[in-house]
Each structure stands twice: as structure tokens, then as C-alpha cells.
Design a protein around this motif. Structure first.
Motif, PDB file in Angstrom:
ATOM      1  N   LEU A 129       9.069  11.087 -38.735  1.00  0.00           N
ATOM      2  CA  LEU A 129       8.712  11.484 -37.374  1.00  0.00           C
ATOM      3  C   LEU A 129       7.824  10.436 -36.706  1.00  0.00           C
ATOM      4  CD1 LEU A 129       8.078  15.304 -37.874  1.00  0.00           C
ATOM      5  CD2 LEU A 129       9.961  14.233 -36.645  1.00  0.00           C
ATOM      6  N   LEU A 130       6.956   9.794 -37.484  1.00  0.00           N
ATOM      7  CA  LEU A 130       6.134   8.718 -36.926  1.00  0.00           C
ATOM      8  C   LEU A 130       7.008   7.595 -36.387  1.00  0.00           C
ATOM      9  CD1 LEU A 130       3.401   7.265 -36.480  1.00  0.00           C
ATOM     10  CD2 LEU A 130       3.605   6.396 -38.816  1.00  0.00           C
ATOM     11  N   TYR A 131       8.092   7.312 -37.106  1.00  0.00           N
ATOM     12  CA  TYR A 131       8.951   6.203 -36.705  1.00  0.00           C
ATOM     13  C   TYR A 131      10.020   6.606 -35.698  1.00  0.00           C
ATOM     14  CZ  TYR A 131       6.525   3.146 -39.794  1.00  0.00           C
ATOM     15  OH  TYR A 131       5.534   2.395 -40.365  1.00  0.00           O
ATOM     16  N   THR A 132       9.775   7.731 -35.024  1.00  0.00           N
ATOM     17  CA  THR A 132      10.526   8.006 -33.802  1.00  0.00           C
ATOM     18  C   THR A 132       9.874   7.273 -32.631  1.00  0.00           C
ATOM     19  OG1 THR A 132       9.193   9.987 -33.340  1.00  0.00           O
ATOM     20  CG2 THR A 132      11.245  10.306 -34.582  1.00  0.00           C
ATOM     21  N   SER A 133       8.771   6.595 -32.887  1.00  0.00           N
ATOM     22  CA  SER A 133       8.026   5.922 -31.816  1.00  0.00           C
ATOM     23  C   SER A 133       8.878   4.960 -30.986  1.00  0.00           C
ATOM     24  CB  SER A 133       6.801   5.194 -32.389  1.00  0.00           C
ATOM     25  OG  SER A 133       7.173   4.239 -33.351  1.00  0.00           O
ATOM     26  N   PRO A 134       9.791   4.168 -31.593  1.00  0.00           N
ATOM     27  CA  PRO A 134      10.616   3.301 -30.747  1.00  0.00           C
ATOM     28  C   PRO A 134      11.450   4.064 -29.722  1.00  0.00           C
ATOM     29  CG  PRO A 134      10.753   2.584 -33.028  1.00  0.00           C
ATOM     30  CD  PRO A 134      10.047   3.904 -33.024  1.00  0.00           C
ATOM     31  N   VAL A 135      11.836   5.294 -30.057  1.00  0.00           N
ATOM     32  CA  VAL A 135      12.589   6.113 -29.098  1.00  0.00           C
ATOM     33  C   VAL A 135      11.732   6.363 -27.864  1.00  0.00           C
ATOM     34  CG1 VAL A 135      13.711   8.337 -28.705  1.00  0.00           C
ATOM     35  CG2 VAL A 135      13.886   7.236 -30.949  1.00  0.00           C
ATOM     36  N   PHE A 136      10.486   6.769 -28.082  1.00  0.00           N
ATOM     37  CA  PHE A 136       9.576   7.017 -26.961  1.00  0.00           C
ATOM     38  C   PHE A 136       9.316   5.738 -26.164  1.00  0.00           C
ATOM     39  CE2 PHE A 136       8.275  10.504 -29.886  1.00  0.00           C
ATOM     40  CZ  PHE A 136       8.518  11.574 -29.035  1.00  0.00           C
ATOM     41  N   LEU A 172       5.424  19.410 -34.809  1.00  0.00           N
ATOM     42  CA  LEU A 172       4.703  19.121 -33.572  1.00  0.00           C
ATOM     43  C   LEU A 172       3.753  17.938 -33.763  1.00  0.00           C
ATOM     44  CD1 LEU A 172       3.989  19.834 -30.661  1.00  0.00           C
ATOM     45  CD2 LEU A 172       2.323  21.483 -31.548  1.00  0.00           C
ATOM     46  N   TYR A 173       2.981  17.978 -34.846  1.00  0.00           N
ATOM     47  CA  TYR A 173       2.061  16.872 -35.125  1.00  0.00           C
ATOM     48  C   TYR A 173       2.826  15.565 -35.342  1.00  0.00           C
ATOM     49  CZ  TYR A 173      -1.886  20.095 -35.774  1.00  0.00           C
ATOM     50  OH  TYR A 173      -2.879  21.015 -35.576  1.00  0.00           O
ATOM     51  N   GLY A 174       3.955  15.637 -36.030  1.00  0.00           N
ATOM     52  CA  GLY A 174       4.746  14.444 -36.300  1.00  0.00           C
ATOM     53  C   GLY A 174       5.272  13.814 -35.030  1.00  0.00           C
ATOM     54  N   ILE A 175       5.760  14.646 -34.115  1.00  0.00           N
ATOM     55  CA  ILE A 175       6.258  14.122 -32.842  1.00  0.00           C
ATOM     56  C   ILE A 175       5.127  13.529 -32.019  1.00  0.00           C
ATOM     57  CG2 ILE A 175       7.297  14.795 -30.638  1.00  0.00           C
ATOM     58  CD1 ILE A 175       8.916  16.884 -32.230  1.00  0.00           C
ATOM     59  N   ILE A 176       3.963  14.181 -32.038  1.00  0.00           N
ATOM     60  CA  ILE A 176       2.795  13.650 -31.312  1.00  0.00           C
ATOM     61  C   ILE A 176       2.371  12.307 -31.895  1.00  0.00           C
ATOM     62  CG2 ILE A 176       0.334  14.027 -30.837  1.00  0.00           C
ATOM     63  CD1 ILE A 176       0.944  17.014 -30.645  1.00  0.00           C
ATOM     64  N   SER A 177       2.443  12.176 -33.226  1.00  0.00           N
ATOM     65  CA  SER A 177       2.071  10.903 -33.846  1.00  0.00           C
ATOM     66  C   SER A 177       3.027   9.789 -33.404  1.00  0.00           C
ATOM     67  CB  SER A 177       2.067  11.029 -35.374  1.00  0.00           C
ATOM     68  OG  SER A 177       3.384  11.157 -35.897  1.00  0.00           O
ATOM     69  N   GLY A 178       4.323  10.111 -33.323  1.00  0.00           N
ATOM     70  CA  GLY A 178       5.284   9.115 -32.852  1.00  0.00           C
ATOM     71  C   GLY A 178       5.035   8.730 -31.406  1.00  0.00           C
ATOM     72  N   LEU A 179       4.725   9.722 -30.569  1.00  0.00           N
ATOM     73  CA  LEU A 179       4.421   9.451 -29.161  1.00  0.00           C
ATOM     74  C   LEU A 179       3.148   8.624 -29.034  1.00  0.00           C
ATOM     75  CD1 LEU A 179       4.836   9.871 -26.120  1.00  0.00           C
ATOM     76  CD2 LEU A 179       3.635  12.066 -26.336  1.00  0.00           C
ATOM     77  N   GLY A 180       2.109   8.998 -29.800  1.00  0.00           N
ATOM     78  CA  GLY A 180       0.853   8.255 -29.743  1.00  0.00           C
ATOM     79  C   GLY A 180       1.027   6.814 -30.176  1.00  0.00           C
ATOM     80  N   TYR A 181       1.810   6.617 -31.234  1.00  0.00           N
ATOM     81  CA  TYR A 181       2.106   5.268 -31.721  1.00  0.00           C
ATOM     82  C   TYR A 181       2.783   4.452 -30.622  1.00  0.00           C
ATOM     83  CZ  TYR A 181       3.034   2.110 -35.707  1.00  0.00           C
ATOM     84  OH  TYR A 181       3.043   1.064 -36.593  1.00  0.00           O
ATOM     85  N   ALA A 182       3.678   5.099 -29.876  1.00  0.00           N
ATOM     86  CA  ALA A 182       4.435   4.415 -28.822  1.00  0.00           C
ATOM     87  C   ALA A 182       3.566   4.060 -27.620  1.00  0.00           C
ATOM     88  CB  ALA A 182       5.593   5.301 -28.372  1.00  0.00           C
ATOM     89  N   LEU A 183       2.568   4.882 -27.337  1.00  0.00           N
ATOM     90  CA  LEU A 183       1.783   4.696 -26.125  1.00  0.00           C
ATOM     91  C   LEU A 183       0.952   3.417 -26.123  1.00  0.00           C
ATOM     92  CD1 LEU A 183       0.580   8.335 -25.327  1.00  0.00           C
ATOM     93  CD2 LEU A 183       2.302   6.973 -24.136  1.00  0.00           C
ATOM     94  N   LEU A 225       3.586  -8.723 -27.244  1.00  0.00           N
ATOM     95  CA  LEU A 225       4.046  -7.928 -26.107  1.00  0.00           C
ATOM     96  C   LEU A 225       4.096  -8.740 -24.818  1.00  0.00           C
ATOM     97  CD1 LEU A 225       2.254  -4.486 -26.591  1.00  0.00           C
ATOM     98  CD2 LEU A 225       4.710  -4.924 -26.698  1.00  0.00           C
ATOM     99  N   GLU A 226       3.325  -9.825 -24.764  1.00  0.00           N
ATOM    100  CA  GLU A 226       3.352 -10.666 -23.567  1.00  0.00           C
ATOM    101  C   GLU A 226       4.704 -11.338 -23.384  1.00  0.00           C
ATOM    102  OE1 GLU A 226      -0.904 -12.420 -22.301  1.00  0.00           O
ATOM    103  OE2 GLU A 226      -0.067 -13.335 -24.108  1.00  0.00           O
ATOM    104  N   GLY A 227       5.406 -11.559 -24.516  1.00  0.00           N
ATOM    105  CA  GLY A 227       6.622 -12.356 -24.437  1.00  0.00           C
ATOM    106  C   GLY A 227       7.922 -11.600 -24.578  1.00  0.00           C
ATOM    107  N   ILE A 228       7.889 -10.340 -25.056  1.00  0.00           N
ATOM    108  CA  ILE A 228       9.133  -9.597 -25.243  1.00  0.00           C
ATOM    109  C   ILE A 228       8.977  -8.179 -24.707  1.00  0.00           C
ATOM    110  CG2 ILE A 228       9.845 -10.907 -27.273  1.00  0.00           C
ATOM    111  CD1 ILE A 228       8.924  -8.648 -29.019  1.00  0.00           C
ATOM    112  N   GLU A 229      10.088  -7.485 -24.559  1.00  0.00           N
ATOM    113  CA  GLU A 229      10.067  -6.129 -24.037  1.00  0.00           C
ATOM    114  C   GLU A 229       9.441  -5.162 -25.038  1.00  0.00           C
ATOM    115  OE1 GLU A 229      13.949  -6.005 -21.058  1.00  0.00           O
ATOM    116  OE2 GLU A 229      14.115  -5.165 -23.082  1.00  0.00           O
ATOM    117  N   ASN A 230       8.913  -4.064 -24.504  1.00  0.00           N
ATOM    118  CA  ASN A 230       8.288  -3.050 -25.357  1.00  0.00           C
ATOM    119  C   ASN A 230       9.255  -2.498 -26.402  1.00  0.00           C
ATOM    120  OD1 ASN A 230       5.952  -3.261 -23.882  1.00  0.00           O
ATOM    121  ND2 ASN A 230       6.258  -1.391 -22.711  1.00  0.00           N
ATOM    122  N   GLY A 231      10.475  -2.180 -25.974  1.00  0.00           N
ATOM    123  CA  GLY A 231      11.448  -1.596 -26.885  1.00  0.00           C
ATOM    124  C   GLY A 231      11.780  -2.506 -28.046  1.00  0.00           C
ATOM    125  N   THR A 232      11.970  -3.775 -27.739  1.00  0.00           N
ATOM    126  CA  THR A 232      12.254  -4.760 -28.792  1.00  0.00           C
ATOM    127  C   THR A 232      11.090  -4.858 -29.761  1.00  0.00           C
ATOM    128  OG1 THR A 232      13.632  -6.047 -27.264  1.00  0.00           O
ATOM    129  CG2 THR A 232      12.840  -7.173 -29.234  1.00  0.00           C
TER     130      THR A 232
END
Length: 291
Positions: free
Chosen positions: A92-99, A146-157, A228-235
Motif C-alpha cells: 500500500l505504501l508503494y501505491t504512492s506513484p499512482v497518487f 486506510l492507514y496504508g493508503i494514507i501512507s502512500g498518499l503522504g509519501y507522494a505528497l 525533481l528539478e530535472g524530471i517529472e514527478n511521476g517518473t
């Protein structure tokens, strides 16, 4: 980004030697952020005092990266591990790239390309295999999910708020420093810092704490933020998933944790996703996904 992920992947190695000394997870998080904060502050005082300057109207960028990302993701991840199987918490933590990809599309006009979707699918399925979710006996709760999804979102932010800071002219050094500052201040109210000096006196612990702060926090966050200065967030978020591969290998090599064909397949899939993200596609290739 890959180097940052490798450093993050060593976090578990340090934790294995630190936790038996009696530290709580929130205290470990506090120390992990406090050491880089002090080192960055000293460096900036001597070599780059201008990096301290931020505008009050931009404060939300750093509150976001420090509180909503670093602190929220850490606390949610710890809670997820307590509520359900560790392997499921990791997935669930590594759903972060999706977010990251979904948020970066409307906020920063980053295209959702076929390449990203394929790489993301490989990485997520690789996480499922690498962590042993497929073969393991899972304990899953509603709170844990719920906590797992929040952790993935937090990681992404972190990627999201850092990008906002870049758009306002701030450099990686400033972004990283204030991220740690607001995270550490918050954690000081959550953990019990007064207990830490006594715990540090445990023989051999100080070295592991320094390694935790420098190798698994200061260096990777500086590398990732600079990248992050040189490539897109998703990448960037997909490339950093090399962390789970390193963590799995460390567990197998140093702690004799089970490692089988499923784990190997997962690692191969993660590497495949990373390789795909490094393939240069034509800038106007008809690969953008449209509804």
C-alpha cells in the motif's frame, strides 16, 4: 532517483539494530529527521545563508512537505504495520506513484503516458511479488487499509509540494531543510524526546543513528529533491521504487529472511518498470491516455 531509492532501502537495516535499544518508532523518526536538520543548518550557516530565506506566503509548500508528507506518511505507515501484515503495508505504501501521477496531471500538466502506465503496473505487481503478498497469509483490517493508503498518499505528497516550491524559485537545499524542520518540530510533540539521551547511551547505537540520519535520510532526500528539478514527478516516483528491492535484498542477505522465486520475479518486474521509464520516447508520441 535510483541512488536515493537505494539509500532509502537501507532504512530497515538501521532500524533492526536501533529498535532493540528501546526507541519507539516516533522517536526513531524524530532522530532520523533531527540529524539531517542540524547538519543542513550548519552547512547553510557557513556556506549559504541565503538558503534560509523564504516568503511567508510560500510557507504552505514547506508545511505540506514536512507535515502532510514526511510526518503523515511515517506515522500512517507505522500504524498500518501494527494493524495488518507488514507485506500488505509495504504494498500500500508503494501505491504512492499512482497518487503522484494522478495529482501531477492536473496540477503540473504532466502527461499520463502509456509508458508511465506500463511501468507503474510492473512496479506495483513487482511490489506484490517482492513482499510475498501472493503467497503469504495476510492479516488485513479496514483501519490498516486506510492507514496504508494514507501512507502512500503522504509519501507522494513530497514530490507535489516540492514541485510547488520549485515553481516559486526555491532550491533543493531550502526545500529539504524546511521539510525536515517542520517534520521534526511536529514529531517533538508526538514522541518523548526527553527519553532519547538515555537510550543513545546504549553501546553501538550512536553509529547506527548517525547512519540512519545521514545515509537513509539526508543523502536520499537531497538526491531526490535535486532530481525533481530535472524530471517529472511521476517518473521520479517510479524510479525511487528501487527502494523496495534493496530492502528485500538486505533482509535476505543480512537477516536470513525467506527469498524465493516469487521475490525474484518481483525484483525483475520492478527493474523492468525502472528501465521502461528510462527509455526515451518521442516527445509527441501518440501515447497519451485520453478518456
Amino acid at each position: 532517483m535510483v541512488l536515493a531509492g537505494i539509500c532509502w532501502g537501507l532504512t530497515g537495516l538501521c532500524n533492526r539494530f536501533i529498535t532493540p535499544a528501546g526507541f519507539t518508532q516516533s522517536q526513531i523518526m524524530f532522530i532520523r529527521g533531527f540529524i539531517p536538520l542540524i547538519l543542513l543548518a550548519l552547512y547553510m550557516l557557513v556556506f549559504n545563508r541565503a538558503a534560509f530565506k523564504i516568503k511567508l506566503k510560500d510557507l504552505w509548500c514547506f508545511l505540506g512537505s514536512g507535515l502532510l508528507s514526511l510526518t503523515m506518511f511515517g506515522l500512517a505507515y507505522m500504524s498500518a504495520m501494527q494493524e495488518m501484515s507488514l507485506s500488505m503495508a509495504v504494498v500500500l505504501l508503494y501505491t504512492s506513484p499512482v497518487f503522484v501521477i494522478l495529482l501531477s496531471a492536473p496540477l503540473f500538466k504532466e502527461r499520463i503516458t502509456l509508458t508511465k502506465v506500463i511501468a507503474l503496473a510492473l512496479v506495483i505487481f513487482g511490489a506484490v511479488c517482492t513482499t510475498g503478498v501472493i503467497l503469504g497469509s495476510l492479516t488485513i483490517t479496514t483501519k490498516g487499509l486506510l492507514y496504508g493508503i494514507i501512507s502512500g498518499l503522504g509519501y507522494a505528497l513530497y514530490s507535489i509540494f516540492s514541485r510547488f516550491a520549485f515553481q516559486r524559485g526555491y532550491k533543493p537545499l531550502t526545500v529539504t531543510f524546511y521539510t525536515f524542520l517542520f517534520s521534526v518540530v511536529t514529531l517533538a510533540f508526538i514522541c518523548d524526546p526527553g527519553e532519547i539521551p538515555g537510550l543513545i547511551s546504549t553501546p553501538g547505537i550512536a553509529g547506527w543513528l548517525v547512519a540512519l540520519g545521514i545515509v537513509t535520510c539526508l543523502i536520499p532526500y537531497l538526491l531526490y529533491t535535486k532530481g525533481l528539478e530535472g524530471i517529472e514527478n511521476g517518473t521520479a516516483s517510479i524510479l525511487a521504487t528501487i527502494e523496495m528491492v534493496v530492502a528485500t535484498l538486505v533482509s535476505a542477505l543480512f537477516f536470513q529472511e525467506p527469498f524465493g522465486l516469487t521475490n525474484l520475479v518481483g525484483i525483475v518486474l520492478v527493474f523492468a518498470g525502472i528501465v521502461i521509464m528510462n527509455v526515451r520516447m518521442p516527445r509527441k508520441a501518440p501515447s497519451e491516455i485520453r478518456e
